[in-house]
Design a protein around this motif. Structure first.
Motif, PDB file in Angstrom:
ATOM      1  N   ASP A 241       0.805  -1.219   0.000  1.00 17.78           N
ATOM      2  CA  ASP A 241       0.000   0.000   0.000  1.00 17.78           C
ATOM      3  C   ASP A 241       0.844   1.278   0.000  1.00 17.78           C
ATOM      4  O   ASP A 241       0.312   2.362  -0.207  1.00 17.78           O
ATOM      5  CB  ASP A 241      -0.960   0.005   1.188  1.00 17.78           C
ATOM      6  N   GLU A 242       2.150   1.171   0.197  1.00 13.31           N
ATOM      7  CA  GLU A 242       3.011   2.356   0.186  1.00 13.31           C
ATOM      8  C   GLU A 242       3.737   2.561  -1.145  1.00 13.31           C
ATOM      9  O   GLU A 242       4.362   3.592  -1.353  1.00 13.31           O
ATOM     10  CB  GLU A 242       4.042   2.260   1.314  1.00 13.31           C
ATOM     11  N   VAL A 243       3.683   1.582  -2.027  1.00  6.65           N
ATOM     12  CA  VAL A 243       4.354   1.677  -3.331  1.00  6.65           C
ATOM     13  C   VAL A 243       3.608   2.693  -4.194  1.00  6.65           C
ATOM     14  O   VAL A 243       2.382   2.714  -4.229  1.00  6.65           O
ATOM     15  CB  VAL A 243       4.388   0.295  -4.021  1.00  6.65           C
ATOM     16  N   ARG A 244       4.364   3.541  -4.883  1.00  2.00           N
ATOM     17  CA  ARG A 244       3.756   4.602  -5.696  1.00  2.00           C
ATOM     18  C   ARG A 244       3.753   4.238  -7.177  1.00  2.00           C
ATOM     19  O   ARG A 244       4.618   3.513  -7.649  1.00  2.00           O
ATOM     20  CB  ARG A 244       4.520   5.911  -5.522  1.00  2.00           C
ATOM     21  N   ASN A 245       2.807   4.781  -7.906  1.00  2.00           N
ATOM     22  CA  ASN A 245       2.686   4.813  -9.367  1.00  2.00           C
ATOM     23  C   ASN A 245       2.262   3.507 -10.027  1.00  2.00           C
ATOM     24  O   ASN A 245       1.329   3.519 -10.802  1.00  2.00           O
ATOM     25  CB  ASN A 245       3.951   5.355 -10.037  1.00  2.00           C
ATOM     26  N   VAL A 246       2.931   2.395  -9.815  1.00  2.00           N
ATOM     27  CA  VAL A 246       2.521   1.125 -10.438  1.00  2.00           C
ATOM     28  C   VAL A 246       2.531   0.034  -9.367  1.00  2.00           C
ATOM     29  O   VAL A 246       3.130   0.202  -8.310  1.00  2.00           O
ATOM     30  CB  VAL A 246       3.444   0.729 -11.625  1.00  2.00           C
ATOM     31  N   PRO A 247       1.882  -1.117  -9.650  1.00  2.00           N
ATOM     32  CA  PRO A 247       1.846  -2.191  -8.648  1.00  2.00           C
ATOM     33  C   PRO A 247       3.245  -2.715  -8.292  1.00  2.00           C
ATOM     34  O   PRO A 247       4.190  -2.645  -9.084  1.00  2.00           O
ATOM     35  CB  PRO A 247       1.028  -3.287  -9.325  1.00  2.00           C
ATOM     36  N   LYS A 248       3.347  -3.269  -7.109  1.00  2.00           N
ATOM     37  CA  LYS A 248       4.621  -3.757  -6.591  1.00  2.00           C
ATOM     38  C   LYS A 248       5.226  -4.835  -7.493  1.00  2.00           C
ATOM     39  O   LYS A 248       6.436  -4.847  -7.728  1.00  2.00           O
ATOM     40  CB  LYS A 248       4.400  -4.292  -5.172  1.00  2.00           C
ATOM     41  N   ALA A 249       4.401  -5.721  -8.011  1.00  4.19           N
ATOM     42  CA  ALA A 249       4.908  -6.795  -8.872  1.00  4.19           C
ATOM     43  C   ALA A 249       5.588  -6.225 -10.120  1.00  4.19           C
ATOM     44  O   ALA A 249       6.618  -6.759 -10.573  1.00  4.19           O
ATOM     45  CB  ALA A 249       3.770  -7.729  -9.266  1.00  4.19           C
ATOM     46  N   LEU A 250       5.044  -5.156 -10.648  1.00  3.50           N
ATOM     47  CA  LEU A 250       5.648  -4.525 -11.823  1.00  3.50           C
ATOM     48  C   LEU A 250       6.979  -3.870 -11.477  1.00  3.50           C
ATOM     49  O   LEU A 250       7.921  -3.896 -12.268  1.00  3.50           O
ATOM     50  CB  LEU A 250       4.678  -3.516 -12.426  1.00  3.50           C
ATOM     51  N   TRP A 251       7.077  -3.305 -10.268  1.00  2.00           N
ATOM     52  CA  TRP A 251       8.355  -2.731  -9.824  1.00  2.00           C
ATOM     53  C   TRP A 251       9.410  -3.828  -9.678  1.00  2.00           C
ATOM     54  O   TRP A 251      10.561  -3.637 -10.076  1.00  2.00           O
ATOM     55  CB  TRP A 251       8.203  -1.987  -8.501  1.00  2.00           C
ATOM     56  N   ILE A 252       9.033  -4.948  -9.102  1.00  2.00           N
ATOM     57  CA  ILE A 252       9.984  -6.056  -8.963  1.00  2.00           C
ATOM     58  C   ILE A 252      10.475  -6.501 -10.332  1.00  2.00           C
ATOM     59  O   ILE A 252      11.680  -6.683 -10.552  1.00  2.00           O
ATOM     60  CB  ILE A 252       9.346  -7.233  -8.190  1.00  2.00           C
TER      61      ILE A 252
ATOM     62  N   LEU B 187      13.840   4.227  -7.156  1.00  2.00           N
ATOM     63  CA  LEU B 187      14.202   5.187  -6.116  1.00  2.00           C
ATOM     64  C   LEU B 187      13.543   6.546  -6.350  1.00  2.00           C
ATOM     65  O   LEU B 187      13.148   7.225  -5.405  1.00  2.00           O
ATOM     66  CB  LEU B 187      15.714   5.348  -6.039  1.00  2.00           C
ATOM     67  N   ALA B 188      13.408   6.934  -7.614  1.00  2.00           N
ATOM     68  CA  ALA B 188      12.851   8.249  -7.925  1.00  2.00           C
ATOM     69  C   ALA B 188      11.324   8.270  -7.923  1.00  2.00           C
ATOM     70  O   ALA B 188      10.719   9.247  -7.483  1.00  2.00           O
ATOM     71  CB  ALA B 188      13.368   8.723  -9.284  1.00  2.00           C
ATOM     72  N   ARG B 189      10.679   7.218  -8.410  1.00  2.00           N
ATOM     73  CA  ARG B 189       9.233   7.265  -8.636  1.00  2.00           C
ATOM     74  C   ARG B 189       8.407   6.225  -7.884  1.00  2.00           C
ATOM     75  O   ARG B 189       7.192   6.377  -7.796  1.00  2.00           O
ATOM     76  CB  ARG B 189       8.946   7.077 -10.134  1.00  2.00           C
ATOM     77  N   GLY B 190       9.011   5.181  -7.359  1.00  2.00           N
ATOM     78  CA  GLY B 190       8.208   4.125  -6.761  1.00  2.00           C
ATOM     79  C   GLY B 190       8.308   4.023  -5.261  1.00  2.00           C
ATOM     80  O   GLY B 190       7.373   3.598  -4.590  1.00  2.00           O
ATOM     81  N   ARG B 191       9.438   4.406  -4.736  1.00  2.63           N
ATOM     82  CA  ARG B 191       9.689   4.279  -3.303  1.00  2.63           C
ATOM     83  C   ARG B 191       8.776   5.222  -2.518  1.00  2.63           C
ATOM     84  O   ARG B 191       8.527   6.341  -2.942  1.00  2.63           O
ATOM     85  CB  ARG B 191      11.153   4.638  -3.048  1.00  2.63           C
ATOM     86  N   PRO B 192       8.289   4.777  -1.350  1.00  3.13           N
ATOM     87  CA  PRO B 192       7.429   5.666  -0.555  1.00  3.13           C
ATOM     88  C   PRO B 192       8.190   6.896  -0.088  1.00  3.13           C
ATOM     89  O   PRO B 192       9.389   6.835   0.172  1.00  3.13           O
ATOM     90  CB  PRO B 192       7.032   4.810   0.652  1.00  3.13           C
TER      91      PRO B 192
END
Length: 97
Positions: free
Chosen positions: A27-38, A53-58
């Motif tokens: 719930d703290e991940v920004r912009n896209v779902p966590k699975a997509l970030w991984i 680090l720039a766009r996804g991190r809380p």
């Protein structure tokens, strides 16, 4: 030797990014779902980690700014009783200095 150090630094950054994405609550991940970030960090190591680090991190909670003055501090010259007394004396021509 420099190539080995750069390679180790990139590996460390990649591992840090993967670990950071995995341990961040969903719930703290920004912009896209966590699975997509991984997936992005694993498939595109350097760029994926930088974008994470720039766009996804809380974001860390921020303190309100500017900090209001303390209870004993005047907010401006016109709120300072000493300043107002001195101004009143000067306007009446009672300035002895």
């Amino acid at each position: 030797m420099a190539g080995v150090l750069i390679g180790l630094a990139l590996l460390a950054f990649w591992l840090f990014s993967i670990f950071d994405v995995i341990t961040t609550p969903e719930d703290e991940v920004r912009n896209v779902p966590k699975a997509l970030w991984i997936l992005a960090v694993v498939m595109i190591p350097l760029l994926g980690g930088l974008v994470w680090l720039a766009r996804g991190r809380p974001r860390a909670p921020r303190e309100p700014w500017p900090v209001p003055p303390g209870p004993g501090m005047p907010k401006g010259p016109d709120d300072d009783p000493e300043f107002l007394r001195d101004l009143d004396r000067r306007m009446r021509g009672e300035d002895l200095g």
